[in-house]
Design a protein around this motif. Structure first.
Motif, PDB file in Angstrom:
ATOM      1  N   MET A 198      -0.503  -4.980   7.603  1.00  0.00           N
ATOM      2  CA  MET A 198      -1.367  -5.549   6.563  1.00  0.00           C
ATOM      3  C   MET A 198      -0.850  -5.202   5.170  1.00  0.00           C
ATOM      4  N   ILE A 199      -0.271  -4.023   5.023  1.00  0.00           N
ATOM      5  CA  ILE A 199       0.336  -3.664   3.741  1.00  0.00           C
ATOM      6  C   ILE A 199       1.562  -4.532   3.489  1.00  0.00           C
ATOM      7  N   GLU A 200       2.318  -4.792   4.542  1.00  0.00           N
ATOM      8  CA  GLU A 200       3.529  -5.602   4.379  1.00  0.00           C
ATOM      9  C   GLU A 200       3.225  -7.042   4.023  1.00  0.00           C
ATOM     10  N   ASN A 201       2.167  -7.614   4.610  1.00  0.00           N
ATOM     11  CA  ASN A 201       1.903  -9.045   4.369  1.00  0.00           C
ATOM     12  C   ASN A 201       0.739  -9.296   3.414  1.00  0.00           C
ATOM     13  N   PHE A 202       0.283  -8.233   2.721  1.00  0.00           N
ATOM     14  CA  PHE A 202      -0.725  -8.342   1.665  1.00  0.00           C
ATOM     15  C   PHE A 202      -2.070  -8.855   2.168  1.00  0.00           C
ATOM     16  N   THR A 203      -2.459  -8.366   3.342  1.00  0.00           N
ATOM     17  CA  THR A 203      -3.790  -8.667   3.871  1.00  0.00           C
ATOM     18  C   THR A 203      -4.627  -7.397   3.999  1.00  0.00           C
ATOM     19  N   THR A 204      -4.237  -6.365   3.268  1.00  0.00           N
ATOM     20  CA  THR A 204      -4.905  -5.072   3.354  1.00  0.00           C
ATOM     21  C   THR A 204      -6.344  -5.166   2.863  1.00  0.00           C
ATOM     22  N   ILE A 205      -7.249  -4.519   3.589  1.00  0.00           N
ATOM     23  CA  ILE A 205      -8.630  -4.376   3.137  1.00  0.00           C
ATOM     24  C   ILE A 205      -8.911  -2.901   2.889  1.00  0.00           C
ATOM     25  N   SER A 206     -10.033  -2.616   2.257  1.00  0.00           N
ATOM     26  CA  SER A 206     -10.280  -1.284   1.718  1.00  0.00           C
ATOM     27  C   SER A 206     -10.518  -0.212   2.776  1.00  0.00           C
ATOM     28  N   ASP A 207     -10.703  -0.596   4.029  1.00  0.00           N
ATOM     29  CA  ASP A 207     -10.885   0.430   5.060  1.00  0.00           C
ATOM     30  C   ASP A 207      -9.587   0.749   5.803  1.00  0.00           C
ATOM     31  N   ASN A 208      -8.458   0.309   5.277  1.00  0.00           N
ATOM     32  CA  ASN A 208      -7.158   0.620   5.883  1.00  0.00           C
ATOM     33  C   ASN A 208      -6.926   2.128   5.803  1.00  0.00           C
ATOM     34  N   PRO A 209      -6.677   2.791   6.923  1.00  0.00           N
ATOM     35  CA  PRO A 209      -6.533   4.257   6.904  1.00  0.00           C
ATOM     36  C   PRO A 209      -5.345   4.749   6.091  1.00  0.00           C
ATOM     37  N   ASN A 210      -4.337   3.921   5.900  1.00  0.00           N
ATOM     38  CA  ASN A 210      -3.200   4.330   5.079  1.00  0.00           C
ATOM     39  C   ASN A 210      -3.609   4.508   3.616  1.00  0.00           C
ATOM     40  N   LEU A 211      -4.576   3.742   3.168  1.00  0.00           N
ATOM     41  CA  LEU A 211      -5.069   3.891   1.806  1.00  0.00           C
ATOM     42  C   LEU A 211      -5.810   5.207   1.639  1.00  0.00           C
ATOM     43  N   SER A 212      -6.698   5.508   2.567  1.00  0.00           N
ATOM     44  CA  SER A 212      -7.482   6.741   2.441  1.00  0.00           C
ATOM     45  C   SER A 212      -6.602   7.974   2.558  1.00  0.00           C
ATOM     46  N   ARG A 213      -5.561   7.914   3.380  1.00  0.00           N
ATOM     47  CA  ARG A 213      -4.668   9.067   3.496  1.00  0.00           C
ATOM     48  C   ARG A 213      -3.930   9.312   2.181  1.00  0.00           C
ATOM     49  N   MET A 214      -3.427   8.249   1.604  1.00  0.00           N
ATOM     50  CA  MET A 214      -2.745   8.363   0.314  1.00  0.00           C
ATOM     51  C   MET A 214      -3.681   8.966  -0.730  1.00  0.00           C
ATOM     52  N   TRP A 215      -4.870   8.458  -0.812  1.00  0.00           N
ATOM     53  CA  TRP A 215      -5.866   8.916  -1.791  1.00  0.00           C
ATOM     54  C   TRP A 215      -6.196  10.389  -1.582  1.00  0.00           C
ATOM     55  N   GLN A 216      -6.505  10.749  -0.364  1.00  0.00           N
ATOM     56  CA  GLN A 216      -6.975  12.107  -0.085  1.00  0.00           C
ATOM     57  C   GLN A 216      -5.888  13.151  -0.286  1.00  0.00           C
ATOM     58  N   VAL A 217      -4.670  12.859   0.124  1.00  0.00           N
ATOM     59  CA  VAL A 217      -3.592  13.839  -0.020  1.00  0.00           C
ATOM     60  C   VAL A 217      -3.314  14.119  -1.491  1.00  0.00           C
ATOM     61  N   TYR A 218      -3.171  13.067  -2.294  1.00  0.00           N
ATOM     62  CA  TYR A 218      -2.765  13.295  -3.676  1.00  0.00           C
ATOM     63  C   TYR A 218      -3.918  13.764  -4.565  1.00  0.00           C
ATOM     64  N   TYR A 219      -5.149  13.440  -4.212  1.00  0.00           N
ATOM     65  CA  TYR A 219      -6.252  14.089  -4.937  1.00  0.00           C
ATOM     66  C   TYR A 219      -6.397  15.551  -4.526  1.00  0.00           C
ATOM     67  N   GLU A 220      -6.024  15.867  -3.303  1.00  0.00           N
ATOM     68  CA  GLU A 220      -5.935  17.282  -2.927  1.00  0.00           C
ATOM     69  C   GLU A 220      -4.906  17.985  -3.815  1.00  0.00           C
ATOM     70  N   GLY A 221      -3.795  17.309  -4.089  1.00  0.00           N
ATOM     71  CA  GLY A 221      -2.794  17.871  -4.992  1.00  0.00           C
ATOM     72  C   GLY A 221      -3.352  18.095  -6.387  1.00  0.00           C
ATOM     73  N   VAL A 222      -4.079  17.109  -6.905  1.00  0.00           N
ATOM     74  CA  VAL A 222      -4.705  17.258  -8.223  1.00  0.00           C
ATOM     75  C   VAL A 222      -5.634  18.455  -8.227  1.00  0.00           C
ATOM     76  N   LEU A 223      -6.459  18.588  -7.192  1.00  0.00           N
ATOM     77  CA  LEU A 223      -7.409  19.705  -7.105  1.00  0.00           C
ATOM     78  C   LEU A 223      -6.685  21.046  -7.094  1.00  0.00           C
ATOM     79  N   ARG A 224      -5.598  21.117  -6.357  1.00  0.00           N
ATOM     80  CA  ARG A 224      -4.858  22.385  -6.290  1.00  0.00           C
ATOM     81  C   ARG A 224      -4.240  22.736  -7.645  1.00  0.00           C
ATOM     82  N   CYS A 225      -3.759  21.733  -8.350  1.00  0.00           N
ATOM     83  CA  CYS A 225      -3.246  21.991  -9.705  1.00  0.00           C
ATOM     84  C   CYS A 225      -4.370  22.490 -10.609  1.00  0.00           C
ATOM     85  N   ASN A 226      -5.529  21.848 -10.530  1.00  0.00           N
ATOM     86  CA  ASN A 226      -6.668  22.281 -11.331  1.00  0.00           C
ATOM     87  C   ASN A 226      -7.106  23.695 -10.972  1.00  0.00           C
TER      88      ASN A 226
END
Length: 566
Positions: A97-125
């Motif tokens: 779905m990411i490759e063919n641009f049919t991604t919807i907001s419940d795609n688990p790849n989106l949430s993983r990206m979001w959660q990991v890098y906001y974890e990084g922001v939190l650790r920096c803070n």
């Protein structure tokens, strides 16, 4: 995501030791530190190492971190004309779905990206908050070291925000004062995060040394901050400001003397071209937490020494983009697509013969594995038997994420040769060279742009020829410098083409197309060509809304309306 992080004393001891290269990132939790311990000098340093550890895209575990990979292959290459998701049509359909641009907001790849890098922001803070408490109280951290720690933490935070902004665009800024999940979930995503990223990078430039702290190659430094701020300015089309920073990074360096191949050689890491790098290592007990787990799926199919997993395959279009004319210069897409090379895709397996007379830029065979050509020390690439489903994702394999078979014992997880200690370049010097060339083109300083592009090409011309089973060259390798740029538009096209050839499969291509404003025309033209051989990619339609991905629905739900899909 916004849990309080505690770090073990073992991390502190590793930090204080005279570590180098990847060692300072190793972390194996065995217990918790008390608040007093974590507020000490050692505790501040430990929280900083925790912030660094997010660079490899992993909070915990091994499998499932693909969308958070520091290489950004899933967001930076798979939606572009460079790479397919690979494997089989039914494997990881959310990636398709990411490759063919049919991604919807419940795609688990989106949430993983979001959660990991906001974890990084939190650790920096967390690091910055603990440091502020130390400086207001016992002052166990020296003033000089405190400035460095701030610079490191803010450089990392800017990077994590940049990755999030580039993928999601409309993201919230989490202040250092936020300490609870409830507070964080109430922050709206209506601010200009690029201004915050800029301030973090500027602070890092002012307060980090040029040399690596403790001689540890994974550390942030002044030139990383300069290059990254320049990159941010480039995305904003602030070309003069970006160029000034790139020139500072390039000063005194000669790219033509550096090896292209060493960038992907696990025995040649920490070389002169490595700038910002995600350091990876196999832990002493064989565990993979600090390894290159984000790229693990790009391991080759089970019929190879790697044994898994067959994802992340170069496109037919990318391979043909390496075709050159008699003058050693790249062919235009219309020309290379007129008579494309497709390896053994449409040929009987027993009847295929490699055409070694084809003229290719030698970087092709250091980027792509193709039938009949030597592949690292695995032997000759055998084509269909090395690929999960050639009719779905094509006849080619990637190379840049792989290590030689001879190094599996020391640089791969036992029993899982697809998980390695290979570092990932987030920014390397050739990237800076070509970003600077782009700035020179936009200033209409064509001679300067020509020099920078030709530096990259002259270095490519030095690559050793790859061989066939009989020992002959696998192609009529040829790459020549441009004699001149006839116009600003010709120069712009040359720089963009060179970025594709030099940085292919390194996570840049889709983001480049978007910031250049040519994603729709490029990707729809590519899909028509690629789809004529691989039907799964035939009818891709691109809209302006595809320039970035939806905010994960789970995050919107948790925010109680603070986050808005835009």
């Amino acid at each position: 995501m916004y849990k309080r992080i505690y770090y073990i004393l073992a991390i502190v001891f590793m930090l204080l030791a005279t570590a180098c290269s990847k060692e300072f990132l190793k972390k194996q939790p065995q217990g918790e530190l008390s608040e007093e311990q974590i507020s000490s000098s050692n505790g501040v340093e430990a929280t900083l190492i925790g912030a660094y550890s997010i660079l490899n895209g992993n909070v915990s575990g091994t499998w499932g971190n693909y969308s958070a990979a520091p290489s950004q292959w899933l967001f930076g290459e798979v939606p572009s004309d460079n790479a397919h998701k690979g494997s089989e049509a039914t494997d990881q359909p959310e990636m398709s779905m990411i490759e063919n641009f049919t991604t919807i907001s419940d795609n688990p790849n989106l949430s993983r990206m979001w959660q990991v890098y906001y974890e990084g922001v939190l650790r920096c803070n967390n690091t910055l908050r603990k440091l502020a408490a130390d400086q207001a109280g016992m002052k166990e951290v020296s003033v000089a070291r405190a400035k460095e720690i701030q610079g490191e933490a803010r450089m990392l935070r800017g990077h994590y925000y940049f990755f999030l902004w580039r993928v999601f665009r409309h993201i919230p800024i989490v202040p250092e004062s936020v300490t609870t999940m409830q507070e964080a979930m109430g922050i709206e995503n209506n601010q200009d995060v690029t201004a915050a990223i800029e301030q973090d990078f500027k602070f890092a430039i002012e307060n980090l040394p040029v040399t690596k702290i403790n001689n540890q190659y994974g550390r942030m430094d002044k030139n990383i901050a300069r290059a990254y701020l320049g990159k941010l300015y480039l995305y904003q089309k602030k070309y003069p400001q970006a160029l000034a920073l790139f020139k500072e990074v390039m000063a005194g360096k000669d790219l033509t003397t550096m090896s292209f191949a060493h960038n992907f050689d696990i025995t040649k890491e920490n070389g002169p071209e490595a700038l910002m790098v995600s350091k990876h290592a196999i832990n002493a007990n064989g565990s993979a937490d600090n390894a290159n787990i984000g790229d693990m799926l790009s391991g080759l199919h089970e019929n190879t020494p790697v044994g898994c997993c067959g994802f992340y395959q170069p496109t037919i279009d990318l391979v043909n983009a390496y075709q050159v004319g008699d003058d050693g210069l790249p062919l235009a897409p219309a020309n290379y697509r007129a008579k494309p090379y497709i390896s053994d895709l449409k040929t009987d397996a027993n009847a295929y013969t490699l055409d070694v007379s084809l003229k290719f830029d030698p970087r092709l065979d250091y980027t792509v594995g193709r039938r009949g050509v030597a592949y690292l020390d695995y032997g000759i690439m055998l084509g269909r038997t090395w690929i999960r489903d050639m009719n779905y994702a094509g006849p080619f394999l990637g190379i840049k994420t792989m290590i030689p078979m001879a190094l599996f014992a020391t640089h791969a997880v036992p029993g899982a040769n697809y998980i390695t200690g290979l570092d990932v370049n987030i920014i390397r010097l050739a990237d800076v060279w070509l970003m600077a060339a782009e700035c020179e083109v936009e200033a209409n300083n064509l001679p300067a742009a020509l020099k920078l592009v030709n530096d990259v090409r002259l270095r490519a011309a030095k690559l050793e020829a790859k061989k066939t089973a009989t020992g002959e060259d696998a192609a009529a390798y040829l790459v020549k410098p441009y004699p001149a740029f006839a116009s600003q538009e010709a120069a712009r096209l040359a720089v963009r083409t060179e970025r594709r050839l030099e940085l292919a499969m390194e996570g840049h291509r889709f983001f480049d197309l978007v910031r250049w404003g040519i994603a729709k025309e490029t990707l729809e033209s590519y899909a028509a060509f690629e789809g004529s051989f691989l039907p799964a990619y035939k009818d891709v339609q691109y809209q302006a809304s595809h320039d970035y991905w939806p905010i994960p629905q789970v995050e919107i739900d948790r925010s109680n309306g603070a986050l808005k899909q835009q």
